[in-house]
Design an enzyme around this catalytic site. Structure first.
Site, PDB file in Angstrom:
ATOM      1  N   HIS A 134       0.831  -1.207   0.000  1.00  0.00           N
ATOM      2  CA  HIS A 134       0.000   0.000   0.000  1.00  0.00           C
ATOM      3  C   HIS A 134       0.870   1.263   0.000  1.00  0.00           C
ATOM      4  O   HIS A 134       0.349   2.368   0.167  1.00  0.00           O
ATOM      5  CB  HIS A 134      -0.904   0.028   1.228  1.00  0.00           C
ATOM      6  CG  HIS A 134      -2.003  -0.998   1.212  1.00  0.00           C
ATOM      7  ND1 HIS A 134      -2.770  -1.249   0.097  1.00  0.00           N
ATOM      8  CD2 HIS A 134      -2.471  -1.823   2.183  1.00  0.00           C
ATOM      9  CE1 HIS A 134      -3.659  -2.187   0.378  1.00  0.00           C
ATOM     10  NE2 HIS A 134      -3.500  -2.554   1.627  1.00  0.00           N
ATOM     11  N   SER A 164     -15.597   2.780   2.562  1.00  0.00           N
ATOM     12  CA  SER A 164     -15.059   1.462   2.856  1.00  0.00           C
ATOM     13  C   SER A 164     -13.896   1.546   3.844  1.00  0.00           C
ATOM     14  O   SER A 164     -13.777   0.709   4.755  1.00  0.00           O
ATOM     15  CB  SER A 164     -14.598   0.784   1.561  1.00  0.00           C
ATOM     16  OG  SER A 164     -14.105  -0.512   1.804  1.00  0.00           O
ATOM     17  N   LEU A 253     -14.110 -15.474  -8.048  1.00  0.00           N
ATOM     18  CA  LEU A 253     -13.865 -14.075  -7.687  1.00  0.00           C
ATOM     19  C   LEU A 253     -15.136 -13.272  -7.429  1.00  0.00           C
ATOM     20  O   LEU A 253     -15.034 -12.111  -7.031  1.00  0.00           O
ATOM     21  CB  LEU A 253     -13.068 -13.382  -8.801  1.00  0.00           C
ATOM     22  CG  LEU A 253     -11.631 -13.868  -9.013  1.00  0.00           C
ATOM     23  CD1 LEU A 253     -11.061 -13.267 -10.291  1.00  0.00           C
ATOM     24  CD2 LEU A 253     -10.743 -13.537  -7.821  1.00  0.00           C
ATOM     25  N   GLY A 284     -18.993  -4.618  -1.865  1.00  0.00           N
ATOM     26  CA  GLY A 284     -18.710  -4.874  -3.268  1.00  0.00           C
ATOM     27  C   GLY A 284     -19.633  -4.148  -4.225  1.00  0.00           C
ATOM     28  O   GLY A 284     -19.974  -4.670  -5.287  1.00  0.00           O
TER      29      GLY A 284
END
Length: 319
Positions: A134, A164, A253, A284
């Protein structure tokens, strides 16, 4: 380039201390103004000096951009669609190089027992190495510019990302504050990992390079098969995909599968936190920001994004 560490301004310390249980734990790393637990000071130069190989595959992102999702896709395409091997925890298959720092204040024991020093874990991975980070461009290994390993970068519209990220910080880092307080830190570039656009834009500018694949979260949501095929081509793995295998990897996935996959969702690692009503892989969806943001906050995000991306050609879908 030398990394420079400095203490956060007193007002930012006060605000982060009010939100996060770990007190006075963050430092700022220049030149990218990255905000990270101070344990990183022990790791920064070893990450910068890490040897890099042409057959490395690195997955890089700002947090909460669908990076775990993309990481699973990349790993499977790079490992002959080996679903049996993919049952092993993703953090062991493709470790986050700075995890020893990121989890140093609240989950240190788990990281120490499971991995030790995560920089050394990446250093000693069998080749071809699959690793993740990250960190912003200038904090990644110096040899990225010369050796040019494959880099898959994921990005997401900042409104949904902020929502999120807020829920993630509540879930795993004990954040105790309302969403509006978190927004103020995020827009100011003072949430963990620092300013969003300073992270995204250097990779966007390199997205035409042969060794960089830039993926938007929204494209994965709307047309996963196309993104899988794009990634397979990038990794020279198109031969693995036919109608049947493409359908299977997309099923693996899809959101429900990922949310219930213990190898990626941290349920086995933090069972008390990742339980009913709380999910590491949360919704999602595109547009969840509408359930959290006032009209005023939404306009502030729009103005901020337009100012930061002006002239770059980078655009995101928000619905």
């Amino acid at each position: 380039m030398q990394l420079i560490y400095r203490e956060l301004d007193a007002d930012i310390v006060r605000r982060t201390n009010a939100l996060f249980p770990a007190q006075d734990c963050f430092v700022e790393v220049l030149p990218d103004q990255l905000i990270i637990p101070r344990k990183y000071i022990e790791l920064g130069e070893s990450i910068r000096s890490l040897p890099v190989y042409e057959d490395d595959v690195w997955m890089v992102s700002y947090p909460r951009t669908g990076s775990t999702w993309a990481q699973e896709m990349v790993w499977l395409l790079g490992h002959q669609l080996d679903y049996e091997a993919a049952k092993k925890d993703i953090r062991s298959r493709a470790p986050l190089i700075e995890l020893s720092a990121l989890f140093s204040t609240d989950h240190h024991q788990w990281v120490s027992e499971a991995f030790g020093n995560t920089v050394d874990v990446v250093r000693n991975l069998p080749r071809p190495r699959y690793a993740r980070s990250h960190l912003s461009w200038q904090l990644l290994p110096e040899q990225f510019d010369q050796v040019k390993p494959k880099i898959v970068y994921t990005a997401r519209n900042p409104k949904d990302l902020c929502v999120s990220y807020y829920h993630y910080c509540k879930l795993l880092h004990g954040l105790n504050g309302d969403f509006e307080e978190f927004v103020e830190l995020f827009l100011g570039g003072h949430t963990p990992l620092g300013p969003y656009w300073k992270h995204v834009l250097p990779f966007w500018k390199r997205s035409q390079d042969d060794n960089v694949l830039f993926i938007k979260y929204e494209d994965m949501v709307r047309d996963l098969p196309t993104v899988v095929q794009q990634c397979a081509k990038f990794l020279n793995a198109s031969h693995l995909l036919n109608e049947t295998s493409l359908q299977r990897i997309c099923q693996h996935l899809q959101f429900d599968s990922m949310q219930n996959n213990s190898a990626v969702n941290l349920e086995n690692v933090f069972p008390q936190q990742i339980g009913s009503g709380s999910k590491f892989i949360r919704k999602g969806k595109i547009g969840d920001w509408r359930n959290h943001m006032s009209e005023d906050i939404s306009h502030r995000f729009d103005n901020w994004s337009e100012q930061q991306t002006r002239g770059s050609g980078l655009r995101f879908d928000y619905d």
